[in-house]
Design a protein around this motif. Structure first.
Motif, short mmCIF file in Angstrom:
data_model
loop_
_atom_site.label_atom_id
_atom_site.label_comp_id
_atom_site.label_asym_id
_atom_site.label_seq_id
_atom_site.Cartn_x
_atom_site.Cartn_y
_atom_site.Cartn_z
N PRO A 72 0.81 -1.23 0.00
CA PRO A 72 0.00 0.00 0.00
C PRO A 72 0.84 1.27 0.00
O PRO A 72 0.47 2.26 -0.65
N GLU A 73 1.99 1.26 0.71
CA GLU A 73 2.83 2.46 0.78
C GLU A 73 3.36 2.86 -0.59
O GLU A 73 3.53 4.05 -0.87
N LEU A 74 3.64 1.88 -1.45
CA LEU A 74 4.13 2.19 -2.80
C LEU A 74 3.02 2.82 -3.63
O LEU A 74 3.25 3.82 -4.34
N ARG A 75 1.83 2.28 -3.55
CA ARG A 75 0.71 2.85 -4.32
C ARG A 75 0.39 4.27 -3.83
O ARG A 75 0.08 5.15 -4.65
N ILE A 76 0.50 4.49 -2.53
CA ILE A 76 0.28 5.83 -1.98
C ILE A 76 1.37 6.79 -2.48
O ILE A 76 1.09 7.94 -2.84
N MET A 248 4.61 1.64 -13.30
CA MET A 248 3.24 1.65 -12.82
C MET A 248 2.28 1.91 -13.96
O MET A 248 2.66 2.42 -15.01
N LEU A 249 1.04 1.51 -13.70
CA LEU A 249 -0.05 1.77 -14.63
C LEU A 249 -1.15 2.48 -13.85
O LEU A 249 -1.48 2.07 -12.73
N LEU A 272 10.52 -6.60 -2.01
CA LEU A 272 10.17 -5.53 -1.10
C LEU A 272 11.21 -4.41 -1.09
O LEU A 272 10.87 -3.22 -1.00
N GLY A 273 12.48 -4.78 -1.21
CA GLY A 273 13.53 -3.76 -1.22
C GLY A 273 13.41 -2.79 -2.38
O GLY A 273 13.66 -1.59 -2.24
N LEU A 274 13.01 -3.30 -3.54
CA LEU A 274 12.80 -2.45 -4.70
C LEU A 274 11.62 -1.50 -4.45
O LEU A 274 11.67 -0.32 -4.84
N GLN A 275 10.59 -2.02 -3.82
CA GLN A 275 9.43 -1.17 -3.53
C GLN A 275 9.80 -0.06 -2.55
O GLN A 275 9.39 1.10 -2.73
N LYS A 276 10.57 -0.39 -1.53
CA LYS A 276 10.98 0.62 -0.56
C LYS A 276 11.89 1.66 -1.21
O LYS A 276 11.79 2.87 -0.92
N GLY A 277 12.78 1.22 -2.10
CA GLY A 277 13.62 2.17 -2.83
C GLY A 277 12.79 3.07 -3.72
O GLY A 277 13.05 4.28 -3.83
N ALA A 278 11.78 2.51 -4.36
CA ALA A 278 10.89 3.30 -5.23
C ALA A 278 10.15 4.36 -4.42
O ALA A 278 9.98 5.50 -4.87
#
Length: 380
Positions: A72-76, A248-249, A272-278
């Motif tokens: 959810p944090e990445l989408r936010i 993202m789309l 998860l690490g890629l998402q946190k970096g993003a």
């Protein structure tokens, strides 16, 4: 062995996949190649991005399968970025789908919408993957021209004269790759009206909107676009993260749910690490883009000098990571590309790989340090 799928005969190996083998062999043979061909940023991501990746990787609980929709944090973070950068408000839980690179999204979207025999409008010149994916799915590419004197406006007049009853998708891309045409609000408005008129899904591929542009723009900022358009975006160019494969789309919740059905059968979520970096990248401030812009402006001025030495012509109001150059009368792009590679050891991209209307053009990448571009100028 009963042979391969007939679909494989409809596509060629991606140009850079094949050509870089030759270039890498030349490097292995000791040739001092300067690569001004491929648009892979040579710069590192921000230190905060690297730290987020490292800190996550140190967590023993971080290495399992992840959600197909991203945390959810990445989408936010994507939603916040769209609100700041484009003035577009998206629902993080419904209107954003993180991707393992936007190139993946091109396939997933196409698989979701296309049946054999459907038609797809594709810009000429344009990104080759639009065509190859269309062919792999046994749909039909229908190419349309752009007016580079009008910021890359599609030739709507010619498009409207043809039968559009089988056209289901239309790929658009502003700033345009490979030409750098910036597009405009007026062009996007025309596109939305055109898509509504003919019940076509607009697919805006938008990875260059923060590279040498006057004002970053999303098609989702256009009134009515939410009904007919989806937008792909990527961290590859904007945040120097091409190898991370984070994209993202964005768009209609009901369409994204259909695309998720395809995606969930094709991958198992992003590390998860890629998402946190993003998330860290998406939160960077205005100075990140200003510094990047200054750097690319300096590089572009040097590439212009290189183009001048080769008597090539180009538009100075173009955006994105490339300089699109027309070859002079009496010469061919292939001659210049081969001469540069085999005599000067400078690798550049022939425009013909982007479509028939790129035949007399050459593309230079800005993904090379200034001292390397200066060295290329000296070799010329």
């Amino acid at each position: 062995m009963k042979g391969f799928s007939e679909k494989i005969e409809t596509v060629q190996e991606y140009y850079f996949s094949a050509k870089l083998r030759e270039v890498n062999q030349m490097i292995a043979d000791g040739k001092p190649i300067i690569n001004l061909g491929i648009g892979s940023p040579d710069l590192a991501p921000d230190k905060k991005v690297i730290e987020a990746l490292k800190n996550t990787a140190d967590n023993p609980q971080a290495h399992g399968y992840q959600s197909y929709q991203g945390i959810p944090e990445l989408r936010i973070a994507f939603a916040d970025f769209y609100a700041r950068a484009y003035g577009v408000n998206l629902q993080p839980d419904k209107e954003i789908l993180p991707l393992m690179g936007s190139k993946e999204g091109i396939m997933h979207i196409s698989m979701t919408f296309l049946n054999p025999g459907d038609e797809v409008l594709i810009p000429n010149p344009g990104y080759p993957t639009y065509t190859s994916v269309t062919n792999l799915l046994q749909a039909k590419p229908v190419f349309y021209s752009l007016d580079l004197n009008q910021k890359g406006r599609p030739d709507f007049e010619s498009i409207e004269r043809r039968d559009l009853s089988k056209v289901k998708l239309m790929w658009i891309n502003y700033p345009h790759m490979p030409t750098g045409a910036q597009g405009s609000t007026e062009i996007l408005e025309e596109l939305v009206a055109f898509a509504k008129r003919h019940q076509i899904v607009l697919l805006h591929d938008n990875p260059y909107s923060h590279i040498l542009t006057e004002k970053p723009q999303s098609i989702l900022s256009i009134n009515g676009a939410e009904e007919v358009a989806l937008e792909l975006n990527s961290l590859s160019k904007t945040f120097n993260m091409p190898g991370w494969r984070v994209g993202m789309l964005a768009g209609r919740a009901d369409w994204l749910q259909k695309i998720l059905k395809v995606k969930s059968n094709m991958d198992s979520g992003m590390f998860l690490g890629l998402q946190k970096g993003a998330i860290a990248a998406l939160g960077l401030g205005k100075s990140w883009f200003e510094d990047l812009d200054e750097l690319y402006q300096n590089r572009r001025k040097l590439v212009w000098k290189l183009a001048d030495k080769l008597n090539l012509t180009y538009a100075q109001d173009a955006a994105g990571l490339f300089v699109w150059c027309k070859v002079p009368e009496g010469k061919t792009a292939e001659e210049i590309v081969d001469s540069l590679l085999y005599e000067k050891y400078i690798f550049v991209t022939p425009g013909k790989i982007f479509g028939t209307e790129g035949e007399n053009y050459i593309r230079f990448s800005l993904c090379m340090p200034e001292f390397k571009i200066l060295e290329a100028i000296k070799r010329i």
